[in-house]
Design a protein around this motif. Structure first.
Motif, PDB file in Angstrom:
ATOM      1  N   TYR A  17      18.643  26.267  17.412  1.00 54.21           N
ATOM      2  CA  TYR A  17      18.132  25.297  17.770  1.00 54.21           C
ATOM      3  C   TYR A  17      19.098  23.984  17.860  1.00 54.21           C
ATOM      4  CZ  TYR A  17      14.907  20.983  18.003  1.00 54.21           C
ATOM      5  OH  TYR A  17      14.278  19.880  18.303  1.00 54.21           O
ATOM      6  N   ILE A  18      19.793  23.837  16.661  1.00 53.34           N
ATOM      7  CA  ILE A  18      20.929  23.070  16.510  1.00 53.34           C
ATOM      8  C   ILE A  18      21.819  23.010  17.469  1.00 53.34           C
ATOM      9  CG2 ILE A  18      22.762  22.324  14.930  1.00 53.34           C
ATOM     10  CD1 ILE A  18      20.877  23.083  12.473  1.00 53.34           C
ATOM     11  N   ARG A  19      22.214  24.332  17.749  1.00 56.93           N
ATOM     12  CA  ARG A  19      23.475  24.569  18.865  1.00 56.93           C
ATOM     13  C   ARG A  19      22.955  23.844  20.142  1.00 56.93           C
ATOM     14  NH1 ARG A  19      24.063  29.976  18.878  1.00 56.93           N
ATOM     15  NH2 ARG A  19      25.814  29.898  17.566  1.00 56.93           N
ATOM     16  N   GLU A  20      21.688  24.278  20.472  1.00 56.50           N
ATOM     17  CA  GLU A  20      21.031  23.781  21.913  1.00 56.50           C
ATOM     18  C   GLU A  20      20.974  22.334  21.672  1.00 56.50           C
ATOM     19  OE1 GLU A  20      16.582  23.535  23.476  1.00 56.50           O
ATOM     20  OE2 GLU A  20      17.307  25.499  22.983  1.00 56.50           O
ATOM     21  N   GLN A  21      20.665  21.679  20.688  1.00 57.88           N
ATOM     22  CA  GLN A  21      20.622  20.139  20.463  1.00 57.88           C
ATOM     23  C   GLN A  21      22.098  19.683  20.813  1.00 57.88           C
ATOM     24  OE1 GLN A  21      17.936  18.313  20.669  1.00 57.88           O
ATOM     25  NE2 GLN A  21      16.829  20.411  20.870  1.00 57.88           N
ATOM     26  N   ARG A  22      22.980  20.219  19.984  1.00 57.80           N
ATOM     27  CA  ARG A  22      24.336  19.847  20.174  1.00 57.80           C
ATOM     28  C   ARG A  22      24.950  19.916  21.387  1.00 57.80           C
ATOM     29  NH1 ARG A  22      28.813  22.868  20.494  1.00 57.80           N
ATOM     30  NH2 ARG A  22      28.058  24.617  19.579  1.00 57.80           N
ATOM     31  N   ARG A  23      24.518  20.932  22.138  1.00 57.21           N
ATOM     32  CA  ARG A  23      25.191  20.957  23.664  1.00 57.21           C
ATOM     33  C   ARG A  23      24.456  19.934  24.493  1.00 57.21           C
ATOM     34  NH1 ARG A  23      24.933  27.512  23.937  1.00 57.21           N
ATOM     35  NH2 ARG A  23      27.256  27.826  22.696  1.00 57.21           N
ATOM     36  N   TYR A  27      31.266  25.339   8.275  1.00 62.51           N
ATOM     37  CA  TYR A  27      30.000  25.344   7.452  1.00 62.51           C
ATOM     38  C   TYR A  27      29.056  25.120   8.658  1.00 62.51           C
ATOM     39  CZ  TYR A  27      25.992  24.076   4.603  1.00 62.51           C
ATOM     40  OH  TYR A  27      24.777  24.091   3.967  1.00 62.51           O
ATOM     41  N   LEU A  28      29.394  24.096   9.666  1.00 63.07           N
ATOM     42  CA  LEU A  28      28.267  23.931  10.848  1.00 63.07           C
ATOM     43  C   LEU A  28      28.058  25.338  11.669  1.00 63.07           C
ATOM     44  CD1 LEU A  28      26.495  22.087  12.363  1.00 63.07           C
ATOM     45  CD2 LEU A  28      28.352  21.227  13.572  1.00 63.07           C
ATOM     46  N   SER A  29      29.427  25.607  11.954  1.00 62.67           N
ATOM     47  CA  SER A  29      29.290  27.158  12.617  1.00 62.67           C
ATOM     48  C   SER A  29      28.749  28.165  12.081  1.00 62.67           C
ATOM     49  CB  SER A  29      30.766  27.628  12.720  1.00 62.67           C
ATOM     50  OG  SER A  29      30.882  28.779  13.446  1.00 62.67           O
ATOM     51  N   GLN A  30      28.598  28.310  10.661  1.00 62.07           N
ATOM     52  CA  GLN A  30      27.825  29.205  10.144  1.00 62.07           C
ATOM     53  C   GLN A  30      26.353  28.999  10.156  1.00 62.07           C
ATOM     54  OE1 GLN A  30      29.583  29.240   6.172  1.00 62.07           O
ATOM     55  NE2 GLN A  30      31.277  30.700   6.536  1.00 62.07           N
ATOM     56  N   ILE A  31      25.876  27.591  10.110  1.00 58.83           N
ATOM     57  CA  ILE A  31      24.629  27.386  10.292  1.00 58.83           C
ATOM     58  C   ILE A  31      24.292  27.618  11.835  1.00 58.83           C
ATOM     59  CG2 ILE A  31      23.010  25.353  10.500  1.00 58.83           C
ATOM     60  CD1 ILE A  31      24.615  23.976   8.353  1.00 58.83           C
ATOM     61  N   GLU A  32      24.984  27.436  12.680  1.00 59.44           N
ATOM     62  CA  GLU A  32      24.550  27.670  14.045  1.00 59.44           C
ATOM     63  C   GLU A  32      24.477  29.340  14.428  1.00 59.44           C
ATOM     64  OE1 GLU A  32      27.031  25.895  17.046  1.00 59.44           O
ATOM     65  OE2 GLU A  32      25.961  23.836  16.857  1.00 59.44           O
ATOM     66  N   ARG A  33      25.316  30.029  13.581  1.00 55.27           N
ATOM     67  CA  ARG A  33      25.085  31.535  13.729  1.00 55.27           C
ATOM     68  C   ARG A  33      24.100  32.234  12.948  1.00 55.27           C
ATOM     69  NH1 ARG A  33      30.553  33.588  12.462  1.00 55.27           N
ATOM     70  NH2 ARG A  33      30.751  31.464  11.469  1.00 55.27           N
TER      71      ARG A  33
END
Length: 148
Positions: free
Chosen positions: A12-18, A37-43
């Motif tokens: 969801y965060i990745r989609e919102q970021r995009r 850290y953000l990458s790990q959250i998104e994954r």
């Protein structure tokens, strides 16, 4: 309270970021978190705290409550209920455990009131009466344990 679904939260965060047209690095910088850290959250590898979710939400210009619901920290509720929960979860002066406890207490009070019927204004509460009837004897309804 529902458990945290880290994988779908990250998606969801990745989609919102995009949708916001941020690169991972840009969002990390604006949100004040590290790029790894953000990458790990998104994954779905890391479980972010309520404070981190709030920072990410602010950077994405979405409500923190939206992320709390997505993370399973909050259930979707009626508006007034959401505002109380969002305020509790956003308070930086208390830790995550304390936030969960406060939300649980709040839920318990709401459940108790729902079982007793609709929440109502209590005329005469200051003099120990409820709707013109005496209150329960010996019951101290003040939070601090003393009258103000």
């Amino acid at each position: 309270m529902a458990g945290l679904n880290v994988g779908s939260l990250g998606e969801y965060i990745r989609e919102q970021r995009r949708n916001a047209q941020y690169s991972l690095r840009q969002l990390a910088e604006v949100a004040g978190v590290s790029n790894p850290y953000l990458s790990q959250i998104e994954r779905g590898l890391r479980r972010p705290s309520a404070e981190i979710l709030q920072q990410i939400a602010k950077a994405l210009r979405i409500s923190a409550e939206t992320l709390y619901v997505q993370a399973g920290i909050l259930d979707e509720r009626e508006e007034g209920d959401r505002e109380v929960r969002t305020a509790i979860m956003a308070d930086p002066a208390i830790n995550d455990r304390q936030k969960r406890v406060l939300v649980e207490i709040y839920e318990a009070f709401r459940k108790e009131n729902a079982q007793d019927g609709a929440v109502r204004d209590v005329p005469g509460a200051a003099d120990g009466t409820e709707n013109g009837k005496p209150g329960r004897a010996g019951t101290d309804t003040s939070i601090s344990g003393h009258e103000e």
